[in-house]
Design a protein around this motif. Structure first.
Motif, PDB file in Angstrom:
ATOM      1  N   ASP A  25       0.685   1.896   6.865  1.00 65.11           N
ATOM      2  CA  ASP A  25      -0.609   1.957   7.518  1.00 65.11           C
ATOM      3  C   ASP A  25      -0.875   2.933   8.805  1.00 65.11           C
ATOM      4  OD1 ASP A  25       0.590   0.098   9.204  1.00 65.11           O
ATOM      5  OD2 ASP A  25      -0.644  -1.429   8.671  1.00 65.11           O
ATOM      6  N   ASP A  51       0.072   3.426  17.002  1.00 59.30           N
ATOM      7  CA  ASP A  51      -0.656   3.639  15.807  1.00 59.30           C
ATOM      8  C   ASP A  51      -0.656   5.274  15.519  1.00 59.30           C
ATOM      9  OD1 ASP A  51      -2.093   4.140  13.610  1.00 59.30           O
ATOM     10  OD2 ASP A  51      -3.526   2.539  13.959  1.00 59.30           O
ATOM     11  N   GLN A  85       0.806  -1.085  -0.006  1.00 63.02           N
ATOM     12  CA  GLN A  85      -0.029   0.051  -0.104  1.00 63.02           C
ATOM     13  C   GLN A  85       0.857   1.187   0.115  1.00 63.02           C
ATOM     14  OE1 GLN A  85      -1.252  -1.002   4.424  1.00 63.02           O
ATOM     15  NE2 GLN A  85      -2.054   1.064   4.078  1.00 63.02           N
TER      16      GLN A  85
END
Length: 317
Positions: free
Chosen positions: A223, A241, A36
């Motif tokens: 991500d 994250d 990605q």
């Protein structure tokens, strides 16, 4: 415990984990996580935080070829705009560094340094290791970039040619230096096993050393997940994250502190990734130098480079 900076000195921002090569020295070809591109919104949030906290170095690449990203120069330009005081470095395989890209980078002074991975001193050696790439094409791209920079009277970006030394290419080191004498630097690195992901003959048989990465680097996957280190290509050891939590909070989190203490105390049974990694499988006498390496590099860069090169020559003997 080893002192850590208030914010990581170096921040890896993985623009993509897709690559157009299948190099035998890299874990990316076997990667199982989806390929990605990092979203622009997430990228901007990360760079804004790097600017706010004064990251010393921003590295917009990791387990992929950043020049495959559409409009990648816009990403570099955003770093330049928001964090002009940060050193911007990109490592590339050189396959997409065409003349149009070269002119744009040089015209806007987008990079401080560029490292091109060339794992062979001749076509046969290179293409045996860097599968899927064409030696002549990459040589043409990189030489055009260097010569055009020189024509413009610029001294940036600093261009390094880098070779990961393996038994298959060790014989070509002299030829590599000769072939790339127009570059600012030809550098050789030791072949590590990517935390056990690539089979490799064992070196030292005991984990005796300290790894500076937990104390000075932050690694952000495409991500947004923040992982233990740049060798964690599959993202198995997630610390936070970036799409949900400020980078400074991740950097100073209890979990990160716990992992650093385990590293400092060399508790490798509690660090499964590190236990398989031979990056830190070095002789005991190198331990103090490794712990102070970031500070030596920052304050005595030339002397540190000479010592690094001497140490690498000893490792690759």
């Amino acid at each position: 415990m080893h002192r850590i900076p208030d914010f990581p000195d170096q921040v890896y921002v993985e623009l993509t984990n897709a690559c157009n090569a299948r190099c035998t020295t890299c874990a990316t070809p076997q990667m199982q996580r989806p390929r990605q591109v990092m979203s622009r919104d997430l990228f901007r949030r990360i760079i804004d935080q790097c600017a706010e906290h004064g990251a010393r170095k921003i590295l917009p690449f990791l387990h992929g070829e950043s020049f495959l990203v559409p409009e990648v120069l816009d990403y570099f330009a955003y770093i330049r705009q928001r964090a002009p005081g940060s050193h911007l470095n990109v490592t590339t395989n050189g396959s997409r560094l065409n003349r149009e890209i070269a002119e744009s980078i040089l015209d806007a002074d987008l990079l401080d340094s560029l490292i091109v991975s060339i794992d062979g001193g001749d076509k046969q050696t290179f293409e045996k290791i860097r599968l899927g790439l064409n030696y002549e094409e990459i040589r043409s791209n990189v030489l055009y970039f260097i010569r055009r920079r020189n024509e413009l009277g610029k001294n940036k970006p600093h261009v390094s040619i880098a070779m990961v030394t393996t038994p298959e290419n060790k014989h070509s080191r002299v030829r590599l230096k000769e072939a790339w004498k127009e570059a600012d630097q030809v550098r050789f690195s030791v072949f590590f096993n990517w935390a056990g992901q690539i089979p490799k003959e064992a070196g030292f048989d005991k984990k005796q050393n300290f790894c500076e990465r937990l104390f000075h680097y932050l690694t952000i996957l495409a991500d947004g997940r923040v992982v233990l280190c740049c060798f964690d290509s599959e993202g198995h050891h997630v610390i936070g994250d970036a799409s949900r939590t400020p980078l400074i909070d991740i950097w100073k989190s209890p979990e990160f502190e716990r992992l650093r203490r385990l590293m400092f105390e060399r508790q490798f049974r509690e660090l499964p990734l590190c236990a398989k990694c031979d990056f830190i499988n070095q002789p005991a006498w190198a331990q103090k130098a490794m712990r102070y390496h970031p500070y030596l590099q920052q304050n005595f860069p030339k002397a540190t480079t000479h010592l690094e090169n001497a140490y690498k020559r000893w490792l690759m003997r």
